[in-house]
Structure formats: structure tokens, C-alpha cells
Design an enzyme around this catalytic site. Structure first.
Site, PDB file in Angstrom:
ATOM      1  N   LYS A  55       0.842  -1.198   0.000  1.00  0.00           N
ATOM      2  CA  LYS A  55       0.000   0.000   0.000  1.00  0.00           C
ATOM      3  C   LYS A  55       0.877   1.247   0.000  1.00  0.00           C
ATOM      4  CE  LYS A  55      -3.811  -2.424   2.190  1.00  0.00           C
ATOM      5  NZ  LYS A  55      -4.382  -2.936   3.432  1.00  0.00           N
ATOM      6  N   GLN A  99      -4.836  -1.631   9.495  1.00  0.00           N
ATOM      7  CA  GLN A  99      -4.782  -2.977   8.916  1.00  0.00           C
ATOM      8  C   GLN A  99      -5.424  -3.986   9.875  1.00  0.00           C
ATOM      9  OE1 GLN A  99      -3.679  -3.626   5.811  1.00  0.00           O
ATOM     10  NE2 GLN A  99      -4.036  -5.811   5.986  1.00  0.00           N
ATOM     11  N   ASP A 122     -11.106   2.755   3.911  1.00  0.00           N
ATOM     12  CA  ASP A 122     -11.592   1.369   3.825  1.00  0.00           C
ATOM     13  C   ASP A 122     -13.104   1.318   3.618  1.00  0.00           C
ATOM     14  OD1 ASP A 122      -9.783  -0.777   3.967  1.00  0.00           O
ATOM     15  OD2 ASP A 122      -9.425  -0.448   6.109  1.00  0.00           O
TER      16      ASP A 122
END
Ligand code: GUN
Length: 308
Positions: A55, A99, A122
């Protein structure tokens, strides 16, 4: 012999990243805003470390400012919540990604709810879930994997999904449910099938578009598929591959690829299908969040409606 067109997610994701990178160059020149992505990793899970590193690399490629906060596996929930408050307040950070999974002593729901919905790249915050479910996607940040899956289906079908019957196999909050909402917005007729669905093979056989997101290796078989259907395989399952040698493994999707490829009109491979799109959509969300937080969306929005 396989007849299906292979949907090259790697190539489509690379084109999308080029598009985001060009848009970022213009945004910086016109507004002096550099999109900023902050990724938080708690603990040392090796798979998570790889994801987080990828990422960061992709954010650099897009011309973003990216930072990684790596916290010890024993970090307290209070310390993690305090870091999120700092990131919420930091005007140079436009995207925050924690995460998952988090260590057991940390309440995931509490953490995800503290993230400013405007920075929730997200798309997991209840505000973004609600905006998506009420059709206000112009204000929402939408989960990356379902959004990437819909873009791949559109690329395969040459644009419109309108009027088609889409069957989503799997009802998770991260993929199945948001994918179904996005397909509704594309004017599909949508069915969500899951582990308790009766005659699931008949249900899937009615689909013009199949989104497979169950997490069961090669569950969806060739004879479940209507000839010519578009099959998007979200599954990533590591299985034993004794044919490659003792102790060897390989990645397979939720779709039995060789037999489904004989019947489908188009299919995503695993790896190289949905996976690369997820990370590209994370970049798209970060760019969009940066525009919105700086009142630059009207002039600088990414256009994801046409061909990529
Ligand atoms: N871990 C595995 N997939 C994801 C994801 O999409 N987002 C986050 N935050 N963590 C993950």
C-alpha cells in the site's frame, strides 16, 4: 480449451493508478494539496506486513505522501485510539487505514468507529456503510474490493451493467453486502446467495454476473455458470499443491477456474484479478478524500464511470 475472456486486473489496476497519478499532479499544481495516506499496523503478522508495504509503495507511485505507523503487538487500545485521534486532527492526512486483523485485546469495532468517516478509505465506518446503503455514493467512501470488482465487471461488459441479473455469493460486511449495494446502483437485479441458500447452483445459474466472495476454495463449479456470464472471483485461498512438489502450496479463488473458464464469457484470474484492483481503489479513495477535505472535488474529481 478455455473460451472466456480473461479480465486482466493487473493491467486495469495499473491504468487506474496512472490515472490517479496524473490527477494528483494536477491537484498539487492547482491547489498545493498532496493526498496523504496513513496506514497503521499493530503487530508483526507477516501477511499484513506485505499488504501494508504494498500500500505504501503504491501511494508513492501515485505521488501521495504516505506514512506507516507500526505499533508493537502489545500496544494498548488506548494508545491506538489516541494515535487515531491525532491522525483525524492532522490536516496532511486524508486517508487512514488500520490494517486488520487487530490483536485480540483490541476492540476492532471501537477502533474503526473512531476514524473520521471523511478519512475512512476502507469504507468500514457505519456512516459510510449507511451512505452506501442509501445510495449516496457521491458522499461515501466505498469499500475497495467490491468497488474494484464492479469496475472489472464494467470493463468486461463494455460499460453498462443495467438490467442484468447479478448473483453475489457471500454476505460479508467487507465484500458481499457492499458489492450487492453497488450492483443495485448499477441497475442490476441483485441476489445474495450464501452458505444456507437452497439449490445454490441453480441460483448462480441464473446470473449474468457472478461475484464470488465466500472464502471457500474452488466452490463454484463450471456447471453452475450460465454460458457467457461474467465471473468475478474475489477469493484468495492458499491450498496444498502436491503436484508442484512436497509441501508446496498455491493460490486459488472461490471459483474452479479451469472448468468455469470453459463456460463463462469473461473471468478474473487468481492471482491477478481483483487483488490488484483493491489496492488501486484504496488509492482512488485517498485521492477522493483529499479532494473532498479541501473542497476540490467539483474541479478535480476522478471519473471512474467511463473506461479506465
Ligand atoms: N486486512 C485484510 N484486508 C483488509 C482490508 O481491506 N482493509 C484492512 N484495513 N485490513 C485488511
Amino acid at each position: 480449451m478455455s473460451d472466456a475472456k480473461i479480465i486482466d486486473g493487473k493491467n486495469i489496476a495499473a491504468r487506474l493508478v496512472d490515472k490517479i497519478s496524473d490527477a494528483t499532479t494536477r491537484l498539487k499544481a492547482d491547489t498545493q494539496v498532496t493526498p496523504g495516506l496513513s496506514v497503521v499496523l499493530v503487530g508483526e503478522d507477516p501477511a499484513s506486513q506485505v499488504y501494508v508495504r504494498n500500500k505504501g509503495k503504491m501511494a508513492d507511485k501515485c505521488g501521495f505522501k504516505s506514512e506507516q505507523h507500526t505499533l508493537d503487538k502489545d500496544t494498548s487500545e488506548t494508545d491506538l485510539l489516541s494515535l487515531i485521534e491525532d491522525l483525524n486532527a492532522d490536516p496532511t492526512v486524508h486517508g487512514i487505514l488500520v490494517q486488520l486483523p487487530l490483536p485480540d485485546h483490541i476492540d476492532e469495532t471501537k477502533v474503526l468507529r473512531l476514524i473520521d468517516p471523511a478519512k475512512d478509505v476502507d469504507g468500514f465506518h457505519p456512516v459510510n456503510v449507511g451512505l452506501l446503503h442509501s445510495g449516496q455514493t457521491d458522499q461515501a467512501l466505498v469499500p475497495c474490493t467490491p468497488a474494484g470488482s464492479i469496475l472489472l465487471a464494467r470493463e468486461a461488459l463494455g460499460g453498462s451493467l443495467s438490467g442484468l441479473h447479478a448473483v453475489v455469493v457471500g454476505r460479508s460486511n467487507i465484500v458481499g453486502k457492499p458489492a450487492a449495494q453497488l450492483l443495485l446502483q448499477e441497475n442490476c437485479t441483485v441476489t445474495i446467495a450464501h452458505s444456507r441458500t437452497k439449490n445454490i447452483e441453480d441460483v448462480v445459474h441464473g446470473a449474468d454476473i457472478v461475484i464470488a466472495a465466500v472464502g471457500r476454495p474452488e466452490m463454484i463449479r463450471g456447471d453452475w455458470i450460465k454460458p457467457g456470464a461474467v465471473v468475478i472471483d474475489v477469493g484468495i485461498n492458499r491450498v496444498d499443491a502436491p503436484d508442484k512438489g512436497p509441501g508446496k502450496t498455491k493460490l486459488v479463488g472461490d471459483v474452479a477456474y479451469p472448468e468455469v473458464a470453459n463456460v463463462a464469457g469473461a473471468i478474473t484470474p487468481v492471482p491477478g484479478g481483483v487483488g490488484p484492483m483493491t489496492i488501486a481503489m484504496l488509492m482512488a479513495n485517498t485521492y477522493t478524500a483529499a479532494c473532498r477535505l479541501n473542497n476540490a472535488e467539483a474541479s478535480h474529481a476522478l471519473d471512474l464511470n467511463g473506461a479506465i
